[in-house]
Design a protein around this motif. Structure first.
Motif, PDB file in Angstrom:
ATOM      1  N   ALA A  12       0.806  -1.219   0.000  1.00 24.24           N
ATOM      2  CA  ALA A  12       0.000   0.000   0.000  1.00 24.24           C
ATOM      3  C   ALA A  12       0.844   1.276   0.000  1.00 24.24           C
ATOM      4  O   ALA A  12       0.513   2.228  -0.710  1.00 24.24           O
ATOM      5  N   PRO A  13       1.942   1.356   0.788  1.00 26.66           N
ATOM      6  CA  PRO A  13       2.747   2.583   0.758  1.00 26.66           C
ATOM      7  C   PRO A  13       3.295   2.893  -0.636  1.00 26.66           C
ATOM      8  O   PRO A  13       3.393   4.070  -1.022  1.00 26.66           O
ATOM      9  N   ARG A  15       1.826   2.117  -3.508  1.00 26.39           N
ATOM     10  CA  ARG A  15       0.709   2.623  -4.293  1.00 26.39           C
ATOM     11  C   ARG A  15       0.409   4.078  -3.947  1.00 26.39           C
ATOM     12  O   ARG A  15       0.166   4.912  -4.831  1.00 26.39           O
ATOM     13  N   GLN A  16       0.456   4.370  -2.660  1.00 29.54           N
ATOM     14  CA  GLN A  16       0.180   5.740  -2.212  1.00 29.54           C
ATOM     15  C   GLN A  16       1.247   6.708  -2.703  1.00 29.54           C
ATOM     16  O   GLN A  16       0.938   7.834  -3.135  1.00 29.54           O
ATOM     17  N   ASN A  17       2.516   6.290  -2.641  1.00 31.99           N
ATOM     18  CA  ASN A  17       3.605   7.158  -3.090  1.00 31.99           C
ATOM     19  C   ASN A  17       3.509   7.448  -4.581  1.00 31.99           C
ATOM     20  O   ASN A  17       3.677   8.589  -5.022  1.00 31.99           O
ATOM     21  N   SER A  19       0.785   7.339  -6.438  1.00 27.19           N
ATOM     22  CA  SER A  19      -0.384   8.201  -6.652  1.00 27.19           C
ATOM     23  C   SER A  19      -0.060   9.650  -6.335  1.00 27.19           C
ATOM     24  O   SER A  19      -0.487  10.572  -7.046  1.00 27.19           O
ATOM     25  N   ARG A  20       0.736   9.856  -5.282  1.00 28.37           N
ATOM     26  CA  ARG A  20       1.131  11.220  -4.905  1.00 28.37           C
ATOM     27  C   ARG A  20       2.006  11.855  -5.986  1.00 28.37           C
ATOM     28  O   ARG A  20       1.801  13.010  -6.372  1.00 28.37           O
ATOM     29  N   SER A  23      -0.129  12.652  -9.071  1.00 31.17           N
ATOM     30  CA  SER A  23      -0.988  13.810  -8.832  1.00 31.17           C
ATOM     31  C   SER A  23      -0.201  15.113  -8.934  1.00 31.17           C
ATOM     32  O   SER A  23      -0.686  16.122  -9.469  1.00 31.17           O
ATOM     33  N   GLU A  34      -7.013   0.291  -8.050  1.00 28.23           N
ATOM     34  CA  GLU A  34      -5.788  -0.309  -7.530  1.00 28.23           C
ATOM     35  C   GLU A  34      -6.016  -1.800  -7.270  1.00 28.23           C
ATOM     36  O   GLU A  34      -7.147  -2.237  -7.075  1.00 28.23           O
ATOM     37  N   ASP A  36      -3.728  -5.434  -5.405  1.00 27.88           N
ATOM     38  CA  ASP A  36      -2.539  -5.798  -4.628  1.00 27.88           C
ATOM     39  C   ASP A  36      -2.038  -7.220  -4.900  1.00 27.88           C
ATOM     40  O   ASP A  36      -1.144  -7.699  -4.222  1.00 27.88           O
TER      41      ASP A  36
END
Length: 247
Positions: A12-13, A15-17, A19-20, A23, A34, A36
């Protein structure tokens, strides 16, 4: 241009990174889903039908290549993102547009997304080529395709094309009359245009008319002998599919 995209990564981290970063630096990229693991990855690709997939390679229960082999038609762009550079060669066997190492460098990410934009633009142009193949027919129903050259455009019967070969950003057409025509479009352009006309891309550099295959040889990694005597290698990842289509 909005690029409908998926992020498939088991952490998850990560994916979040990603996405950031997208953006902030690639606002044209829209994350529509998303996943996993490879099972949920196949499902979400089928459901969302994305333009682009950001794909981690190592996942629980298998890897990204096994996942891609379960997808009947890969009609989206792929950017692999991984911590393991030893997978680079195999990644490009699946026609990946780029291969980014973790941690992701935002400049390389921007460059990769620009490649995707260019490829999507080409696909739109290819719709015109595909329509030419589908609609530009003689009275007897014979399909023809337009091959634009520097000084003229030649209309060639699809059945008279033995094979097409990549030559950098150009494509060479080998015809039954012995001629070779060089066209300033990529092989991928014509793979799309000739879809449904008994052509198959047996290798990254080769698209063949299955009706012009004379023999299939298993030795030396596998290759096809065409009606003009030329020998065309078969990609290891496509060998089973080629055998199935020929048999």
């Amino acid at each position: 241009m909005r690029i409908r995209s998926l992020v498939i990564d088991d952490e998850a981290p990560n994916r979040q990174n990603l996405s950031r970063l997208l953006s902030k630096y690639c606002p044209d990229v829209e994350i529509v889903g998303e996943a996993d693991d490879k099972v949920s990855g196949v499902e979400i690709i089928s459901d969302k039908k994305p333009d682009l997939v950001f794909l981690d390679i190592r996942m629980p229960g298998g890897d990204a290549f096994e996942m891609l082999e379960r997808i009947p038609k890969i009609d989206f762009e792929i950017i692999f993102i991984t911590a393991y550079d030893e997978y680079a060669f195999k990644a490009f066997e699946f026609n990946a547009l780029d291969f980014l190492l973790k941690p992701v460098n935002f400049k390389k990410l921007i460059s990769a997304v620009e490649k995707v934009k260019s490829q999507i633009k080409i696909k739109k142009e290819n719709l015109h080529l595909k329509n030419l193949v589908a609609n530009f027919q003689r009275d007897n129903g014979e399909q023809r395709i337009a091959l634009p050259m520097e000084e003229k455009t030649e209309f060639v019967a699809v059945k008279d094309i033995i094979r097409c070969q990549a030559d950098s950003n150009y494509t060479k057409f080998f015809l039954v009359d012995g001629r070779t025509i060089l066209v300033s479009k990529t092989l991928k352009d014509y793979e799309s245009a000739l879809e449904g006309s008994n052509f198959y891309r047996v290798h990254n550099s080769h698209l063949v008319n299955l009706s012009q295959v004379k023999a299939y040889t298993k030795r030396d990694g596998g290759y096809l002998e065409m009606s003009d005597g030329s020998m065309v290698p078969i990609s290891r990842t496509r060998k089973e599919e080629v055998q199935r289509m020929l048999m």
